[in-house]
Design a protein around this motif. Sequence first.
Motif, short mmCIF file in Angstrom:
data_model
loop_
_atom_site.label_atom_id
_atom_site.label_comp_id
_atom_site.label_asym_id
_atom_site.label_seq_id
_atom_site.Cartn_x
_atom_site.Cartn_y
_atom_site.Cartn_z
N TYR A 182 0.84 -1.19 0.00
CA TYR A 182 0.00 0.00 0.00
C TYR A 182 0.88 1.24 0.00
CZ TYR A 182 0.97 0.06 5.10
OH TYR A 182 1.56 0.07 6.32
N GLN A 183 0.25 2.39 -0.08
CA GLN A 183 0.97 3.65 -0.10
C GLN A 183 0.47 4.52 1.05
OE1 GLN A 183 0.63 5.92 -3.77
NE2 GLN A 183 2.77 6.54 -3.63
N GLU A 184 1.40 5.13 1.75
CA GLU A 184 1.06 5.99 2.88
C GLU A 184 1.98 7.21 2.86
OE1 GLU A 184 -0.14 4.57 7.09
OE2 GLU A 184 2.01 4.99 7.22
N ASP A 185 1.36 8.39 2.80
CA ASP A 185 2.12 9.64 2.72
C ASP A 185 3.12 9.62 1.56
OD1 ASP A 185 0.77 10.61 4.99
OD2 ASP A 185 2.24 9.67 6.32
N GLY A 186 2.66 9.07 0.43
CA GLY A 186 3.50 9.04 -0.76
C GLY A 186 4.59 7.98 -0.77
N GLU A 187 4.62 7.14 0.26
CA GLU A 187 5.66 6.11 0.38
C GLU A 187 5.04 4.72 0.27
OE1 GLU A 187 8.93 4.55 3.70
OE2 GLU A 187 7.75 6.36 4.05
N PHE A 188 5.66 3.86 -0.54
CA PHE A 188 5.20 2.48 -0.64
C PHE A 188 5.58 1.72 0.62
CE2 PHE A 188 5.61 3.16 -5.38
CZ PHE A 188 4.24 3.22 -5.59
N LYS A 189 4.65 0.90 1.09
CA LYS A 189 4.86 0.10 2.28
C LYS A 189 4.21 -1.26 2.10
CE LYS A 189 5.01 3.92 5.64
NZ LYS A 189 4.44 4.45 6.89
N GLY A 190 4.39 -2.12 3.07
CA GLY A 190 3.72 -3.41 3.07
C GLY A 190 4.68 -4.56 3.30
N VAL A 191 4.18 -5.59 3.94
CA VAL A 191 5.05 -6.70 4.30
C VAL A 191 5.57 -7.43 3.06
CG1 VAL A 191 3.07 -8.25 4.67
CG2 VAL A 191 5.26 -8.76 5.75
N ASP A 192 4.72 -7.68 2.07
CA ASP A 192 5.21 -8.36 0.86
C ASP A 192 6.05 -7.42 0.01
OD1 ASP A 192 4.04 -10.69 1.64
OD2 ASP A 192 2.41 -10.64 0.18
N TYR A 193 5.68 -6.15 -0.03
CA TYR A 193 6.49 -5.16 -0.75
C TYR A 193 7.90 -5.11 -0.16
CZ TYR A 193 8.47 -0.54 -1.67
OH TYR A 193 9.33 0.49 -1.99
N ASP A 194 8.00 -5.06 1.16
CA ASP A 194 9.31 -4.98 1.80
C ASP A 194 10.14 -6.24 1.54
OD1 ASP A 194 8.74 -2.48 2.77
OD2 ASP A 194 8.40 -3.10 4.84
N VAL A 195 9.48 -7.39 1.60
CA VAL A 195 10.20 -8.65 1.35
C VAL A 195 10.74 -8.69 -0.08
CG1 VAL A 195 9.90 -11.14 1.07
CG2 VAL A 195 9.01 -10.00 3.11
N VAL A 196 9.88 -8.38 -1.05
CA VAL A 196 10.30 -8.42 -2.45
C VAL A 196 11.38 -7.39 -2.73
CG1 VAL A 196 9.54 -8.08 -4.83
CG2 VAL A 196 8.13 -9.39 -3.25
N SER A 197 11.24 -6.20 -2.16
CA SER A 197 12.25 -5.16 -2.35
C SER A 197 13.61 -5.60 -1.82
CB SER A 197 11.81 -3.87 -1.66
OG SER A 197 10.65 -3.33 -2.25
N GLU A 198 13.60 -6.23 -0.65
CA GLU A 198 14.85 -6.70 -0.07
C GLU A 198 15.49 -7.78 -0.92
OE1 GLU A 198 18.11 -7.35 2.42
OE2 GLU A 198 16.71 -5.66 2.31
N VAL A 199 14.68 -8.72 -1.39
CA VAL A 199 15.22 -9.82 -2.20
C VAL A 199 15.81 -9.28 -3.51
CG1 VAL A 199 14.64 -11.89 -3.50
CG2 VAL A 199 13.76 -11.58 -1.18
N PHE A 200 15.08 -8.38 -4.18
CA PHE A 200 15.60 -7.84 -5.43
C PHE A 200 16.85 -6.98 -5.19
CE2 PHE A 200 11.45 -8.46 -7.87
CZ PHE A 200 12.01 -9.43 -8.68
N THR A 201 16.90 -6.27 -4.08
CA THR A 201 18.11 -5.50 -3.76
C THR A 201 19.31 -6.44 -3.64
OG1 THR A 201 16.88 -3.75 -2.64
CG2 THR A 201 19.21 -4.01 -2.04
N ARG A 202 19.13 -7.57 -2.98
CA ARG A 202 20.21 -8.54 -2.84
C ARG A 202 20.62 -9.13 -4.18
NH1 ARG A 202 19.19 -12.00 2.68
NH2 ARG A 202 18.78 -10.24 4.06
N LEU A 203 19.67 -9.22 -5.11
CA LEU A 203 19.98 -9.76 -6.43
C LEU A 203 20.50 -8.70 -7.39
CD1 LEU A 203 16.88 -12.11 -6.98
CD2 LEU A 203 19.20 -12.76 -6.29
N GLY A 204 20.52 -7.44 -6.95
CA GLY A 204 21.00 -6.37 -7.81
C GLY A 204 20.02 -5.96 -8.89
#
Length: 259
Positions: free
Chosen positions: A36-58
């Motif tokens: 979801y989006q809050e104050d213009g920022e993306f958030k969420g448990v699955d969003y955070d997980v996917v973002s972290e995994v893709f960051t690790r993969l470059g």
Amino acid sequence: MRTFLLPLLLLLASLSPLAQAERLRIVSDEWAPYFYQEDGEFKGVDYDVVSEVFTRLGVQVDWELMPWKRCLAMVHEGQVDGVLDIFKMPGRDGYLIYPNEPLSQVEFVLYQASARPHRIEHIDDLAGLTVGTSPGYTYGGAFSDSPLFRREPAPTQQANFGKLALGRIDLLLTDRRVGRFLRRQMALEQRVEELPLVINQQPQFLALARKPGREALAAAFSEELQRFRQEPAYAALQARYDLGPHFPVTVEQQESSTH
């Protein structure tokens, strides 16, 4: 450690230069607390997980929120690179690639106004009632195909809760975590209650549009997600959204409904 890392390194090495260099465009709809989006920022448990995994993969990602029907249309037409929090369904394998590892588990349950209670123990007890739903979602044949009650879509989950509180629908159907999150966010905890009946349950995934190199990317994503789940940071992320303990999900769940 070397035994574990070798398959992952081989997977990463197999990614095409294009897959490593491009930015992925991934879409989903408002599905708090998963994304979801809050104050213009993306958030969420699955969003955070996917973002972290893709960051690790470059891998870099551009995220967008849009109505679910549009998400499905755009990924089907190849206009985006992936969709977050989608169920496996027959017919989607032609244009989607799923990592083996699911992100989370959805349980569709009913909510009712505390002032207007209903005794609901199975789907047939919905006879004659109006149930709020979401456009583009199906919830399993037993619910979606029943002629006994009326299904009334609303543009957002918040709109459904508002209609329920005002008595414009008898019940609403949504994921348990989504319902609890929005009930608290909208200060409806004293006015809206959750019913115990589970209408359907499904593991939900990140899915990638079927393009060259995406099979290897999906495999690398699964490997890194499995590794992340073994770390304290993963448990801390779950706790941040007050979702309770994590229960591992399996892909051997029924696949008759869709987000």
